[in-house]
Design an enzyme around this catalytic site. Sequence first.
Site: not given
Lengths: 486, 308
Positions: A193, A245-246, A250, A267, A301, A398
């Site tokens: 996706k 992703g974030s 996660g 990740e 990231c 972040e």
Amino acid sequence: MAKKVEKIEVPSWDYAPSLESTSHIELKERYDLYIDGKWVKPTSGKYFATVNPANEQKLAEVAHGNALDVDKAVKAARKAYNEVWSKMPGSERAKYIYRIARLMQERAREFAVIETLDAGKTIRESRDVDVPLACNHFFYYAGWADKLEYAFPNRKIESLGVAGQIIPWNFPLLMAAWKIAPALATGNTVVLKPAETTPLTALKLAEIIDEAGLPPGVVNIVTGYGDTGASIVDHADIDKIAFTGSTGVGKLIQKAVAGTPKKVTLELGGKSANIIFDDAPIDQAVEGIVNGIFFNQGHVCCAGSRLFVQENIAERVVQKLKQRMETLYVGNPLDKNTDIGAINSKEQLATINKYIKIGQKEGAEMYQPVCSIPSKGYYCPPTLFLNVAQSSLIAQEEIFGPVLTIQTFRTVDEVIQKANNTPFGLAAGVWTDKGSRIFNLTTKLRAGVIWANTYNKFDPTSPFGGYKESGFGREGGLHGLSAYLK
Amino acid sequence: MSQTRKTISKFNLQMVDSPAIDKVGVEERVARFQTRSIKNESKLQGLKMSLSMIDLTTLEGKDTPGKVKQMCYKAHHLCDTHPGLPTVAAVCVYPSMVAFAKKELKDSGVKVASVSTAFPSGQAPMDVKLLDTRFAVDEGADEIDMVISRGKFLAGEYSFVFDEIASIKEVCGNARLKVILETGELATLDNVRKASDLAIHAGADFIKTSTGKIQPAATMQVTYTMLMAIKDYFDKTGIMIGMKPAGGISTSKLALHNLVMVKEVLGDAWLNNEWFRFGASSLANDVLMQIIKSETGIYQSSDYFSID
């Protein structure tokens, strides 16, 4: 100390606009889901628009897949796994993966332009970084497909089955390559996706996969929002979840798969330290700071978003950094001379602006160079915050934008402690002329990737991944293969 | 209007306490300049600017007054069939040719630069070098292109090289001094940076990469390193130093890449022949060819451009 110099009036030599042509790309008005080797309409009948963040214009409509569509895709992937892909010799799988890589290379220009249109990243980066690296990932893993027993001696090589893969919007095509290539090389099938703001290059990749004649169901692309991703994570017949992703999402994924046999690699976010010592090659370090934080508008990231400069050279480094920032071109990502393109989405721009406000409220000194920004589209000038403390929010969370916080340090021990003093641990940069110091720091910094005298360098052969809240599991290199084997 | 610097202080070791240079980083930075896309109007403007920055050069044992005379004519008649073109900045010749060049160029606005100090090796006693320079200045040279003693530099005798530059500067009078580092012999970018800092402190009006007799000559990496030295000195003192890459720049594309680099490192103030020069013998015709191509859309054969 720098003396004040009177501004000398001189005629300026400016670069004329140099727009990459869009005449050679083919985009459909509407994209369906790619399931079992066919383009199928979403069960819900719903589509959503994907826009060009550089001018807010709609590029295409994309299907919103739901749980039923995901189920269809997983069934197709399972069937393809059982009947074809898991039985196929590695040397045959390799041929397909090589074919995908070559077809991508042939259409590299088209991929680069679409990536720039859909994601807002500069054409220079999509042309010189994203697309070539994505091709290289396919080439690299194609090479491993028939050599797995040499990659892992004395280990029984067994694929996992169906991999559910969810990728972010910062490097849409590259992340698809990072996920799909090792999964295919090891004999798994895939339901992927792409992110809702950047689905187009993954859909173009589906066209290429189709053209390459990959057996139906081996790769399925299901577009949609967070709910589509959740359906993949929750699907009972998926053996492995790979997510980039974030950190927030996660954590949700990790909760959702707890108690299931699903294997997971995550990740996630980062707040990586870029450390400049007083003996560093200073001009190259300044360049590394710029590449570290302003590459891809800071939507990286592993961005070097926390700068640590040794106090005795801080003034000079900041002066040089400001001067360098004045020469950065912010604007239309399709212009070949643009250095900083558009922010990926309205939402992300709002997040970045929120943090810029927080920074100002926290009393940090802000610097933005004078730059002309297009009136339409989502843009953020490159931003520095000076005199930031470890306890400032902008140094802890972040931001995922072109915003750099600058802290100073006095000793090696101090900077190691501060660099590690974060819930994240994805990457770090060390700038010094002293080899021994590099090795000292690389052993003590808790980060998955550490660059010495460079920053943001990627290669398919090199594993990538994080410590702590930056996730677990590695992608790239042999480690990346291992994550798709029992 | 040409500015020359007053002679500077005494040598001290801080002058060669130069920042470290990371070659890989420099290569990457240079590659970024090369991806700049210069099109249409800005390309034409850049090409004309390049022409006006050329030091048209002949430095051969077989140079004669006849050869120099012809080159001087070319210097201010680059392509008479196309009006509106600038002249080159200067011609660059051996001291023995200065008087001929001077006579030929009279009021053309084109300057005469003379190499000196036992060019190209610099392996001669100091008084010979001084005499060599004084002769060129007396013959009417507007600019002096001296070479440093690379042997002494590599042996670590920085104060010798400093004194050498400073004393040549003294006999230059009103002539501007370009100091040739011969970067191809210095081998490392760290050395290039150190020699640049040394030359700037010792009184150079310009720093110049090469004699043209040694390969590699004016690579963009070397020029970038020297530009950074100029920038740091300017940031500290407000004094501008000129830059002259010489040797190996023979195409318009490379010239434009150099201009991009100067613009982005030093700024528009350096983008004129007062502060930036190309030492080249064959660049002019390639630039002319490109200018005419951008005006007519057609490339002409090299037979349509005079060789002098």
